[in-house]
Design an enzyme around this catalytic site. Sequence first.
Site, PDB file in Angstrom:
ATOM      1  N   HIS A  94      18.045  23.210 -15.757  1.00  0.00           N
ATOM      2  CA  HIS A  94      19.275  23.666 -16.416  1.00  0.00           C
ATOM      3  C   HIS A  94      20.064  24.597 -15.488  1.00  0.00           C
ATOM      4  CE1 HIS A  94      16.753  23.247 -20.322  1.00  0.00           C
ATOM      5  NE2 HIS A  94      17.646  22.270 -20.341  1.00  0.00           N
ATOM      6  N   ARG A 108      19.112  13.428 -15.001  1.00  0.00           N
ATOM      7  CA  ARG A 108      17.867  13.491 -14.223  1.00  0.00           C
ATOM      8  C   ARG A 108      17.456  12.129 -13.707  1.00  0.00           C
ATOM      9  NH1 ARG A 108      14.671  16.523 -18.912  1.00  0.00           N
ATOM     10  NH2 ARG A 108      15.847  14.904 -19.956  1.00  0.00           N
ATOM     11  N   LYS A 143      15.417  21.873 -36.876  1.00  0.00           N
ATOM     12  CA  LYS A 143      14.380  21.751 -35.840  1.00  0.00           C
ATOM     13  C   LYS A 143      13.889  23.131 -35.424  1.00  0.00           C
ATOM     14  CE  LYS A 143      13.564  19.399 -31.470  1.00  0.00           C
ATOM     15  NZ  LYS A 143      14.223  18.824 -30.308  1.00  0.00           N
ATOM     16  N   SER A 186      12.283  20.950 -20.897  1.00  0.00           N
ATOM     17  CA  SER A 186      11.742  22.063 -21.691  1.00  0.00           C
ATOM     18  C   SER A 186      10.498  21.619 -22.446  1.00  0.00           C
ATOM     19  CB  SER A 186      12.799  22.564 -22.682  1.00  0.00           C
ATOM     20  OG  SER A 186      13.932  23.014 -22.008  1.00  0.00           O
TER      21      SER A 186
END
Length: 158
Positions: free
Chosen positions: A18, A91, A42, A128
């Site tokens: 990030h 990515r 969440k 993450s």
Amino acid sequence: MSVAVACPGSFDPVTYGHLDVIERAAARFDEVVVAVLVNPGKQGLFSIDERIALLEAEVAGLGNVRVDRFQGLLVDFCAARGIGLVCKGLRAVSDFEYELQMAQMNMAIGDVETVFLTTSPEHSYLSSSLVKEVARFGGRIDHAVPPRVEAAVRAKLA
Ligand code: PNS
């Protein structure tokens, strides 16, 4: 013309991947607003306030970056702040399909453009979720997150 971009995400927690995108966006745009998604449905490892505090500490040296939160649609957040551009990291090809869909949806519903920065190769395997999984089982995460974030993850999982 001054160009502001939003860098949205969950940041639970922020990783070097990030930060790589945020720093490179900060070098290329006038203003970067890191937008942390508040998702009441969440439960994350970190609260939104904790995520923001970690992010703020890591971007403190970047004068044109600030951290904010949003709930609901990203395009509404952008409209409320006069931001017309979203900047995200890519990515791998596996990211592309969903990112393309989101970019096209944000264009369709909010006239918000998306630009992608390809993640630096040394960070392209980071997420993450993997950081949390590895940390839960006692693995190394110092290559994935800054020391302050590692300490926070370890404290949470202790
Ligand atoms: O870090 P993440 O979880 O991959 O980030 C995803 C995020 C926050 C960028 C995305 O879920 C999002 O923008 N959510 C806000 C809700 C929204 O606008 N949905 C429509 C997207 S097309």
